[in-house]
Design an enzyme around this catalytic site. Sequence first.
Site, PDB file in Angstrom:
ATOM      1  N   ARG A 170       0.807  -1.216   0.000  1.00  0.00           N
ATOM      2  CA  ARG A 170       0.000   0.000   0.000  1.00  0.00           C
ATOM      3  C   ARG A 170       0.846   1.274   0.000  1.00  0.00           C
ATOM      4  NH1 ARG A 170      -1.863  -1.575   5.632  1.00  0.00           N
ATOM      5  NH2 ARG A 170      -0.564  -0.353   7.037  1.00  0.00           N
ATOM      6  N   ARG A 174       6.380   6.306  -6.840  1.00  0.00           N
ATOM      7  CA  ARG A 174       6.031   7.207  -7.948  1.00  0.00           C
ATOM      8  C   ARG A 174       7.263   7.695  -8.682  1.00  0.00           C
ATOM      9  NH1 ARG A 174       2.947  10.550  -3.841  1.00  0.00           N
ATOM     10  NH2 ARG A 174       0.974   9.439  -3.625  1.00  0.00           N
ATOM     11  N   ARG A 247      -1.438  -5.186  18.518  1.00  0.00           N
ATOM     12  CA  ARG A 247      -0.074  -4.666  18.502  1.00  0.00           C
ATOM     13  C   ARG A 247      -0.184  -3.284  19.133  1.00  0.00           C
ATOM     14  NH1 ARG A 247       4.886  -6.091  18.249  1.00  0.00           N
ATOM     15  NH2 ARG A 247       6.299  -4.481  17.541  1.00  0.00           N
ATOM     16  N   ARG A 278       9.172   6.644  14.907  1.00  0.00           N
ATOM     17  CA  ARG A 278       9.063   7.968  14.314  1.00  0.00           C
ATOM     18  C   ARG A 278       8.843   9.022  15.390  1.00  0.00           C
ATOM     19  NH1 ARG A 278       3.101   8.148  11.427  1.00  0.00           N
ATOM     20  NH2 ARG A 278       1.956   7.566  13.278  1.00  0.00           N
ATOM     21  N   GLU A 304       7.471   7.611  19.043  1.00  0.00           N
ATOM     22  CA  GLU A 304       6.625   6.413  19.020  1.00  0.00           C
ATOM     23  C   GLU A 304       7.470   5.147  19.054  1.00  0.00           C
ATOM     24  OE1 GLU A 304       3.026   8.175  16.257  1.00  0.00           O
ATOM     25  OE2 GLU A 304       3.748   6.147  15.917  1.00  0.00           O
ATOM     26  N   TYR A 352      -8.954  -3.273  11.509  1.00  0.00           N
ATOM     27  CA  TYR A 352      -8.244  -2.025  11.305  1.00  0.00           C
ATOM     28  C   TYR A 352      -9.085  -1.151  10.377  1.00  0.00           C
ATOM     29  CZ  TYR A 352      -5.197   1.769  10.689  1.00  0.00           C
ATOM     30  OH  TYR A 352      -4.727   3.063  10.710  1.00  0.00           O
ATOM     31  N   ASP A 354      -9.756   2.691   8.994  1.00  0.00           N
ATOM     32  CA  ASP A 354      -9.401   4.112   8.942  1.00  0.00           C
ATOM     33  C   ASP A 354     -10.639   4.904   9.342  1.00  0.00           C
ATOM     34  OD1 ASP A 354      -6.714   4.496   8.356  1.00  0.00           O
ATOM     35  OD2 ASP A 354      -7.002   4.053   6.224  1.00  0.00           O
TER      36      ASP A 354
END
Length: 371
Positions: A170, A174, A247, A278, A304, A352, A354
């Site tokens: 995902r 580009r 998780r 991050r 994190e 999961y 969004d």
Amino acid sequence: MYDYLVVGSGLYGATFAREAVKKGKSVLVVEKRPNVGGNIYTKKEENINVHVYGAHIFHTNNKRVFDYLSQFTTFNRFTNSPVANYKGELYSLPFNMYTFNKMWGVTTPDEAYEMIEKQKKEAGIGEPKNLEEQAISLVGKDIFEKLIKGYTQKQWGRECKDLPSFIIKRLPVRLTFDNNYFNALYQGIPIGGYTKMIENMLEGIEVRLNTDYLANKEELNKLANKVIYTGPIDAYFEYSLGNLEYRSVRFENETLDIPNFQGNAAVNYTDAETPWTRIIEHKWFEFGKDEDGNDIPKTIISREYSSEWKVGDEPYYPVNDEKNGKLYEEYKKLASLEKNVIFGGRLAEYKYYDMDAVVDAALNKCDEELI
Ligand code: FAD
Ligand code: UDP
């Protein structure tokens, strides 16, 4: 008596509650936390909206959902363009011409394409069998080594060879100079924070905070004809079949007396040695400005750390493996026998989701339920 008792004031619960009231139903919302919003809750500190349960960037192709939420907020023009930091070298994400130029010095899409093809050929990979092979065949060995390997191992606690290839599919690749992480038509952060948006959705609706439904089930059930339950499905059934696994992520927040720590909302640390995955610098979701448009003098960052989940930890990401999938199916059978309860949202459906998908699911449920 209320028509509906909504358990949980996250996006699913708030959407259902709003629509039910709009249809003339009476609704009581109970929320076990001291605040509304579920995992999209933002807390204002130093004039900065801090994303308490992890950074949330709204993005969708679903016009119905975008228009729906736009009744309660205006989305700003934030575009997610994370930066990767590999041992002090900075790269653009998602993988695009800026990334390829920095990595190899190539300047045209043809040169970048050839470089990826060359590295693919050298690695001798046919049909990718795991995440490592999938990543190398998408972007070549150098990018895999510097930008994917360490980050992925930290995030999932497993070697890339032992992870399924779909995880990486995902991520956009580009051959253009486009740093927008998402391909979505609509993207942004609610002006004033997610909490404000949820408060607007719940305006005029009775909400009882610090109220755990499961600890007061009998008494609360007496108050309504039907329950919309958005908490964990295994908790509803008192873990009678065992615990579903998650998780987890741990956040370490720091307020700094400087205006700018990293110049971007998200910087991924892609080497294996740095212990965090991050750093989020919250003010950049809103361009470093307060509500009056003034520059904010301080900054708040969150490191994190991805971690294994244990019972009692905050549930974040469902584990999509066979064992947990089967256990969820068993709980789902039990849930279907609860005639006056609708199970919805990321915890009750162990999915999961969004944000846009959660709103879509709640709106679809409303179409079915509220006549
Ligand atoms: P929740 O927000 O979890 O709401 C459930 C509510 O029920 C909670 O408030 C909880 O306290 C309450 N509750 C539970 N049990 C009880 C009980 N017994 N009694 C009373 N109340 C109870 N999506 C995006 O689109 N973009 C992103 O960038 C993004 N980032 C994410 C980052 C992280 C770390 C995570 C974990 C998720 C992210 N998501 C993102 C997904 C997003 O968080 C979810 O889609 C959304 O929060 C789901 O809403 P919900 O109402 O289903 O669940
Ligand atoms: N990924 C990576 N390096 C990065 C960002 C992502 O290797 O700098 C990989 C990682 O395996 C991650 C996957 O790409 O799990 C998907 O990334 P995304 O940001 O979509 O993950 P999310 O945190 O949303 O699950």
